[in-house]
Design a protein around this motif. Structure first.
Motif, mmCIF file in Angstrom:
data_model
loop_
_atom_site.group_PDB
_atom_site.id
_atom_site.type_symbol
_atom_site.label_atom_id
_atom_site.label_comp_id
_atom_site.label_asym_id
_atom_site.label_seq_id
_atom_site.Cartn_x
_atom_site.Cartn_y
_atom_site.Cartn_z
ATOM 1 N N ARG A 108 -10.863 -52.541 0.640
ATOM 2 C CA ARG A 108 -10.647 -53.639 -0.296
ATOM 3 C C ARG A 108 -11.194 -54.975 0.209
ATOM 4 N N ARG A 114 -8.674 -59.651 -9.002
ATOM 5 C CA ARG A 114 -7.396 -59.326 -8.344
ATOM 6 C C ARG A 114 -6.427 -60.502 -8.430
ATOM 7 N N SER A 162 -12.789 -48.770 -5.062
ATOM 8 C CA SER A 162 -11.967 -47.730 -5.690
ATOM 9 C C SER A 162 -12.328 -46.322 -5.239
ATOM 10 N N THR A 201 -9.665 -45.417 0.707
ATOM 11 C CA THR A 201 -8.954 -45.896 -0.493
ATOM 12 C C THR A 201 -7.719 -45.028 -0.723
ATOM 13 N N ASP A 237 -3.482 -43.682 -4.848
ATOM 14 C CA ASP A 237 -3.018 -44.370 -6.071
ATOM 15 C C ASP A 237 -3.919 -45.547 -6.468
ATOM 16 N N GLN A 238 -4.942 -45.834 -5.667
ATOM 17 C CA GLN A 238 -5.857 -46.928 -6.039
ATOM 18 C C GLN A 238 -7.268 -46.425 -6.323
ATOM 19 N N ARG A 239 -7.388 -45.110 -6.420
ATOM 20 C CA ARG A 239 -8.698 -44.548 -6.716
ATOM 21 C C ARG A 239 -9.012 -44.654 -8.210
#
Lengths: 216, 216
Positions: B14, B175, B205, B210, B213-215
């Motif tokens: 990120r 974000r 992503s 990663t 749950d953030q893919r």
């Protein structure tokens, strides 16, 4: 180069980023016209609509040359290095160039922006501690890096953009009462550089817009 | 070049500065090994003594290549541009190069450092407003500059380091819930760039580190 013109530097005597550009011009032997932009007077002359056209970031320096306007001191320094004769401001060796850029960016992205006027104005009462914190944090990182890369100057034995960034940052550190003695390599390099003509004649204490009570 | 080695990128999915380096590697077609440094887990894996040796600034990315270790993403990008074949990441024309560096530095020195994790951690409760303020301030400056310099991409019609900086900064803006629609040129460039392979495969992503749950 046919398109070369005498540059116009819009700057402020005490701005460390303006000082970087002044040093680069001096090292290259480039004459320029100076237009003072007083960051304090009139609520900040960098905030006018007229100045905004030169640099929408509302910061100094802004440099007009060869028909374009550039802000961001490292872009200016590298542009004059690529288009003007005189001593190189970045080494010929790619690894050393990378180290020069790394050191320059640690200062220009990792330290200076966090103690910039418009940032500490937003911090308010705690501004001195804030600035000290981020300068110390940056110098703690710079010291071991410079210990590895430095010869007589920041990277090897030739003056480079890294030296051009270092001296004005040490000047800022001293303004914010950071104890530079904790960083022996930084201190030694700064002392060596301060004796060089291009750093002497560009010092904030002796610029056309330096107030009488702040002259050396 | 005999000294070329497969680079090792120490980064975080990120981190916008890690993403910059990933894009540059992808544009150049350079394979690299990835070592994840989780900025959140274990109180921040960038703060260990082991990582400090790689990057004393305690930030990502750090890149090991050709026998040296470089931090500062723009130094890495320019080093690989100067030592590796493949498409140029800076234009051949000096004025355009200067504009690419100016735009890159507006982001890398004027925006990103002020919304960096270690800075907003220090701000505390007001951190979202703080980050929004400085991203908006920077985008208000970038928009008129890009309007002048952009063709299909940030500077003319070739992808450059400026584009490499822009996309991860827009990702950060989103974000922090900045309304990017206020900046039509930035929005248009970002949309165009997001469709390019090198930007797609490097997106936060879909990186090895990663979280599920953030893919995308």
């Amino acid at each position: 180069m046919a398109s070369e013109t005498k540059p116009v530097l819009h700057g402020y005597f005490r701005s460390s980023c303006s000082w970087r550009v002044r040093i680069a011009f001096a090292l290259k032997g480039i004459e320029y016209d100076h237009v003072p932009v007083n960051l304090i007077k009139d609520g900040g002359q960098q905030l006018t609509e007229q100045y905004k056209k030169l640099n929408p970031m509302l910061q100094v320096p802004a440099v007009e040359l060869d028909g374009i306007t550039l802000s961001q001191s490292l872009a200016v320094i590298q542009y004059i290095d690529e288009t003007r004769p005189g001593p190189r401001l970045l080494p010929a060796d790619p690894k050393q160039r990378a180290q020069v850029r790394m050191i320059s960016d640690i200062i220009a992205s990792g330290i200076q922006p966090l103690q910039n006027l418009y940032v500490i104005q937003k911090i308010g009462a705690e501004k001195v501690q804030w600035a000290q914190h981020f300068i110390d944090r940056g110098f703690q990182a710079l010291e071991p890096i410079l210990k590895q890369t430095a010869g007589k100057y920041c990277v090897g034995d030739e003056i480079s953009m890294a030296d051009i960034c270092l001296v004005p940052q040490v000047y800022n550190a001293e303004r914010f009462k950071v104890d530079v003695g904790q960083y022996p390599t930084i201190k030694r390099l700064n002392q060596t550089l301060l004796e060089i003509e291009a750093f002497i004649v560009t010092n904030p204490s002796g610029q056309p817009d330096t107030p009488v009570d702040q002259r050396a």
